[in-house]
Write an enzyme that holds these catalytic residues in place. Structure first.
Site, PDB file in Angstrom:
ATOM      1  N   TYR A 186      -9.203  13.690  11.678  1.00  0.00           N
ATOM      2  CA  TYR A 186      -9.070  15.108  11.303  1.00  0.00           C
ATOM      3  C   TYR A 186      -9.294  15.932  12.563  1.00  0.00           C
ATOM      4  O   TYR A 186     -10.063  15.546  13.446  1.00  0.00           O
ATOM      5  CB  TYR A 186     -10.097  15.446  10.200  1.00  0.00           C
ATOM      6  N   TYR A 215     -18.026  20.565   8.302  1.00  0.00           N
ATOM      7  CA  TYR A 215     -17.558  19.177   8.483  1.00  0.00           C
ATOM      8  C   TYR A 215     -18.676  18.348   9.127  1.00  0.00           C
ATOM      9  O   TYR A 215     -18.592  17.138   9.217  1.00  0.00           O
ATOM     10  CB  TYR A 215     -16.272  19.158   9.310  1.00  0.00           C
TER      11      TYR A 215
HETATM   12  P1  NAI Z   1     -10.969   8.906  -0.294  1.00  0.00           P
HETATM   13  O1  NAI Z   1     -12.296   9.355  -0.777  1.00  0.00           O
HETATM   14  O2  NAI Z   1      -9.924   8.653  -1.310  1.00  0.00           O
HETATM   15  O3  NAI Z   1     -11.117   7.616   0.647  1.00  0.00           O
HETATM   16  C1  NAI Z   1     -12.263   7.309   1.395  1.00  0.00           C
HETATM   17  C2  NAI Z   1     -12.547   5.845   1.144  1.00  0.00           C
HETATM   18  O4  NAI Z   1     -13.574   5.317   1.998  1.00  0.00           O
HETATM   19  C3  NAI Z   1     -13.005   5.574  -0.310  1.00  0.00           C
HETATM   20  O5  NAI Z   1     -12.099   4.703  -0.942  1.00  0.00           O
HETATM   21  C4  NAI Z   1     -14.345   4.909  -0.123  1.00  0.00           C
HETATM   22  O6  NAI Z   1     -14.691   3.993  -1.144  1.00  0.00           O
HETATM   23  C5  NAI Z   1     -14.164   4.270   1.249  1.00  0.00           C
HETATM   24  N1  NAI Z   1     -15.431   3.828   1.834  1.00  0.00           N
HETATM   25  C6  NAI Z   1     -16.568   4.565   1.982  1.00  0.00           C
HETATM   26  N2  NAI Z   1     -17.537   3.796   2.503  1.00  0.00           N
HETATM   27  C7  NAI Z   1     -17.008   2.558   2.697  1.00  0.00           C
HETATM   28  C8  NAI Z   1     -17.510   1.339   3.215  1.00  0.00           C
HETATM   29  N3  NAI Z   1     -18.778   1.221   3.634  1.00  0.00           N
HETATM   30  N4  NAI Z   1     -16.685   0.256   3.263  1.00  0.00           N
HETATM   31  C9  NAI Z   1     -15.401   0.342   2.838  1.00  0.00           C
HETATM   32  N5  NAI Z   1     -14.863   1.485   2.341  1.00  0.00           N
HETATM   33  C10 NAI Z   1     -15.656   2.572   2.269  1.00  0.00           C
HETATM   34  O7  NAI Z   1     -10.489  10.075   0.699  1.00  0.00           O
HETATM   35  P2  NAI Z   1      -9.284  10.209   1.726  1.00  0.00           P
HETATM   36  O8  NAI Z   1      -9.207  11.653   2.001  1.00  0.00           O
HETATM   37  O9  NAI Z   1      -8.104   9.480   1.260  1.00  0.00           O
HETATM   38  O10 NAI Z   1      -9.880   9.536   3.045  1.00  0.00           O
HETATM   39  C11 NAI Z   1      -9.216   8.541   3.785  1.00  0.00           C
HETATM   40  C12 NAI Z   1      -9.358   8.821   5.269  1.00  0.00           C
HETATM   41  O11 NAI Z   1      -8.620  10.008   5.587  1.00  0.00           O
HETATM   42  C13 NAI Z   1     -10.784   9.066   5.737  1.00  0.00           C
HETATM   43  O12 NAI Z   1     -10.964   8.491   7.011  1.00  0.00           O
HETATM   44  C14 NAI Z   1     -10.822  10.580   5.832  1.00  0.00           C
HETATM   45  O13 NAI Z   1     -11.827  11.044   6.694  1.00  0.00           O
HETATM   46  C15 NAI Z   1      -9.429  10.836   6.392  1.00  0.00           C
HETATM   47  N6  NAI Z   1      -8.956  12.208   6.307  1.00  0.00           N
HETATM   48  C16 NAI Z   1      -9.021  12.885   5.138  1.00  0.00           C
HETATM   49  C17 NAI Z   1      -8.627  14.217   5.081  1.00  0.00           C
HETATM   50  C18 NAI Z   1      -8.766  14.998   3.822  1.00  0.00           C
HETATM   51  O14 NAI Z   1      -8.722  16.244   3.864  1.00  0.00           O
HETATM   52  N7  NAI Z   1      -8.917  14.366   2.683  1.00  0.00           N
HETATM   53  C19 NAI Z   1      -8.079  14.926   6.263  1.00  0.00           C
HETATM   54  C20 NAI Z   1      -8.006  14.085   7.444  1.00  0.00           C
HETATM   55  C21 NAI Z   1      -8.448  12.785   7.449  1.00  0.00           C
END
Ligand code: NAI
Length: 275
Positions: free
Chosen positions: A151, A161
């Site tokens: 991000y 953040y």
């Molecule tokens: P999400 O909440 O659907 O996905 C995050 C995932 O990380 C979850 O499935 C969670 O169970 C997993 N996770 C957390 N701790 C863990 C661990 N110890 N081992 C394995 N998995 C673990 O949310 P999203 O938004 O799809 O996030 C995916 C990526 O995208 C992240 O890196 C997030 O920071 C990034 N991102 C998200 C944005 C947003 O606005 N949603 C913007 C830019 C980047």
């Protein structure tokens, strides 16, 4: 419309928790484009059982792994070999992020340092671990493609953040360092995609997320990129069409990162002044 861009390719997708997840959408697209995939998430996240639906839709096996544990990652890779019937994979999506400080709404000047370390461990070092273990096990094919999701707060200050700003900066840096190493040894690409604010479980956990979201949307000539848009970009990066792209942080944000001002924002500000 599918193009068979990933026909004959095998990969691992982390981080899908529900259909809003960027990883969920990416898994669907990878399957649509002909890839065979393994899905993984932390054991605690799998208890909800929602991932079973995605596994059915994508004909995938689910293998639990806490991405902060090298043992879990080793086990994931061993089991993935069996599930996929191959010794090496072509692509890996790291779609993992979590900050206890952000989740518990800790102010930036009142961070809990144990939690800070957890944020870095979960959101950034896990990316390193997945590559370190993969390299030691010789699990990545020559020319493979490895992606993390970042991000813009890695490079600009964003209140609320919190320590995720630092976690994302580390993530992007790891992509460069490991990208250089794996590029020289095996032609493997390592990149991060810097995605627009997206309505997901992780996204919604940020205080003031709606304001981030609306501000980015109005300052992006193309508007915010959705999770599905991001999934399409991930497919491109996993395909053979991007073989010389590596060590980059690739903005996927409708032009937000290069915008100073947009007509849409001027109009909005003017209408507010006139009111
Ligand atoms: P999400 O909440 O659907 O996905 C995050 C995932 O990380 C979850 O499935 C969670 O169970 C997993 N996770 C957390 N701790 C863990 C661990 N110890 N081992 C394995 N998995 C673990 O949310 P999203 O938004 O799809 O996030 C995916 C990526 O995208 C992240 O890196 C997030 O920071 C990034 N991102 C998200 C944005 C947003 O606005 N949603 C913007 C830019 C980047």
């Amino acid at each position: 419309m599918a193009y068979n861009l990933l026909k004959g390719k095998y990969g691992i997708i982390t981080g899908a928790i529900d259909e809003n997840s960027i990883a969920w959408q990416t898994a669907l697209k990878c399957h649509e484009e002909g890839a065979k995939i393994v899905l993984t998430n932390a054991p605690i996240a799998l208890r909800m059982g929602t991932l079973n639906k995605l596994a059915e839709l994508t004909d995938a096996v689910i293998i639990p792994a806490d991405a902060t544990s090298t043992e879990d990652i080793e086990n994931l890779y061993e089991k993935a070999k069996e599930a996929l019937g191959v010794e090496k994979i072509d692509f890996l999506l790291h779609s993992i992020g979590m900050s206890p400080n952000v989740r518990k709404k800790k102010h930036y000047a009142d961070l809990n340092y144990d939690w800070f370390q957890k944020s870095i461990d979960i959101s950034a070092l896990s990316f390193h671990k997945m590559m370190q273990v993969g390299e030691k096990m010789d699990f990545f094919k020559d020319g493979a493609s490895i992606l993390g999701l970042s991000y813009i707060a890695a490079q600009r200050s964003y209140p609320n953040y919190g320590d995720m700003c630092q976690a994302k900066a580390v993530l992007e840096s790891i992509a460069r360092s490991f990208g250089q190493r794996l590029g020289e040894s095996k032609g493997i690409r390592v990149n991060t995609i810097s995605q627009s604010p997206t309505v997901t479980t992780a996204g919604k956990g940020i205080k003031g997320f709606n304001v981030f979201y609306d501000y980015a949307d109005i300052l992006s000539p193309l508007g915010n990129a959705t999770a599905e848009d991001c999934a399409n970009y991930c497919v491109t990066m996993f395909s053979d069409l991007t073989k010389k792209v590596t060590m980059q942080n690739l903005f996927h944000d409708g032009g937000f990162s290069a915008s100073g001002m947009t007509e849409k924002l001027i109009d909005k500000m003017m209408s507010e002044v006139e009111e």
